[in-house]
Scaffold this motif. Structure first.
Motif: not given
Length: 443
Positions: A418-443
């Motif tokens: 159960v830990l594996i998908p959790c940390f994969l998402y956390l890596i996504f947030f650390a690198i890209w997710g926190h930079k997303i300031k507008n939903w329209k910028s998500i492609k």
């Protein structure tokens, strides 16, 4: 109208700042003391209330689901009564939850224990809703992770000692043999019931004492010189996007951050609250295994020390978050795949359990990294955003339940997938997710 600088004056005063940090440290110590004792409550209830793995992890579910249910009401309460009175009510709710352990133990009613744990969680939801944004905005946002790390030191130090104190109060040196006989059904009938009643009633005195301390701490918080703060004014940025947005849902980095909090806290509580059960699967009795949560929390303590020393002077809180989430994924894979007998600190175990211990190190700074990135720039939505992040703490309720299902259907080691998908998402947030300031910028 009060200006932003005027709002900061009572907080930035050195004396008030030190007092505020000290009081917040005491609160985070309380969070840790009450929360991390669950690591030993789970196996203790499993034996004394005769539960499956899934049923025993209802401890964490009942405790942490309160964060989801009560976070928004907690924000309303704080807006109405202010931080200090709200914190007092939070501590009193925790005191009531602790007192419910007395009738629960008298009747060996697991449902009443869960009610007490939910009430404890309700009080903590109020306190967390107040304390986390307070610590975040009490100083520069760039060093927020450092302040949160200081709070984490208090929290995890309490977590290290609370299972040991609980064990010292309720466990005896002869209990290993008794637990083995109970697990093998060598004791049955009225004798078994009498022994189980005696076991569960051991929690009455510790939780009565805890209730008294929490009640008195609430009075102390209310009468303390802790200054009130206006989170809307302190966190209001001049950026035009603050005034343009009229809904909390228009902040993608907050929504993604809440999900990151949900997954992170779930991985953290799994690493701590399941480790005793994992040690028992290696033939280690509860009396010996009780120290393993403290090992994990000691690693977490070291992680917080590193955060205080190096953030932001040596490494930014964002880079630290990327590093820690990556390490979390690596250690999770170690828990699943590493094998081989090893003797360490006097324990003969499989190598994999020490990767579970090591997970405490990166987990220390993940929370400290997510919170300021997720709450930054919310302006007038800061209190509501904080409530949303606190709701994310209910990951502690759900992920251990998923682990428990996997442990019951397969084995306790397979549950750690159960830990594996959790940390994969956390890596996504650390690198890209926190930079997303507008939903329209998500492609």
């Amino acid at each position: 109208m009060t200006t932003q600088n005027e709002t900061h004056d009572p907080i930035m005063n050195k004396k008030n700042f030190i007092i505020s940090i000290a009081i917040m440290g005491g609160l985070f110590f309380t969070f840790g003391f009450v929360s991390w004792v669950n690591a030993i409550l789970i196996p203790y209830f499993r034996i004394s209330c005769e539960l499956t793995h899934f049923q025993s992890y209802l401890v964490t579910f009942a405790f942490y689901i309160a964060y989801f249910v009560m976070a928004i009401p907690a924000s309303i309460l704080l807006n109405k009564f202010g931080f200090k009175k709200g914190m007092m009510y939070g501590l009193w709710a925790m005191a009531l939850g602790a007192l419910l352990f007395v009738p629960a133990a008298s009747t060996r009613t697991y449902g009443l224990f869960l009610t007490g744990l939910f009430t404890l969680g309700t009080g903590l939801a109020i306190l967390q809703t107040a304390a986390n944004p307070y610590v975040t905005i009490i100083g520069p946002i760039e060093s927020a992770a450092r302040r949160i790390s200081i709070m984490g030191l208090c929290n995890k130090f309490a977590g290290i000692i609370s299972p040991l104190i609980f064990a010292a109060l309720v466990l005896r040196t002869t209990d290993n043999e008794l637990f083995a006989q109970l697990n093998q059904n060598l004791i049955v009938g009225p004798e078994r019931e009498a022994i189980l009643d005696e076991l569960i009633r051991r929690v009455m005195l510790p939780y009565t004492g805890l209730a008294i301390l929490l009640f008195l701490f609430g009075i102390g918080i209310y009468r303390s010189p802790l200054p009130e703060i206006n989170t809307r004014q302190v966190n209001n940025e001049e950026d035009s996007t603050v005034t343009e947005k009229n809904s909390i849902l228009q902040y993608p980095h907050l929504i993604l951050g809440a999900l990151a909090i949900f997954l992170h806290v779930g991985t953290q509580v799994i690493a701590i609250d399941t480790i005793i059960g994992y040690a028992e699967s290696m033939g280690i009795g509860l009396v010996e295994a009780k120290v393993f949560p403290s090992y994990t929390l000691t690693c977490t303590l070291i992680g917080y020390f590193l955060g205080v020393l190096f953030i932001p002077k040596v490494i930014s809180q964002t880079r630290a978050l990327i590093l820690c989430t990556t390490l979390g994924l690596i250690f999770s894979l170690g828990v699943i795949f590493a094998s081989g007998d090893i003797t360490l600190f006097g324990h003969r175990t499989d190598l994999s359990i020490w990767f579970l211990v090591l997970m405490g190190l990166p987990n220390a700074l993940i929370y400290a990294g997510i919170w300021p990135l997720a709450i930054n720039g919310l302006g007038r939505f800061t209190n509501l955003g904080s409530s949303l992040l606190v709701m994310g703490l209910c990951g502690n309720a759900f992920l251990p339940m998923i682990y428990g299902i996997l442990a019951d259907h397969y084995d306790v080691r397979t549950g750690y997938w159960v830990l594996i998908p959790c940390f994969l998402y956390l890596i996504f947030f650390a690198i890209w997710g926190h930079k997303i300031k507008n939903w329209k910028s998500i492609k």
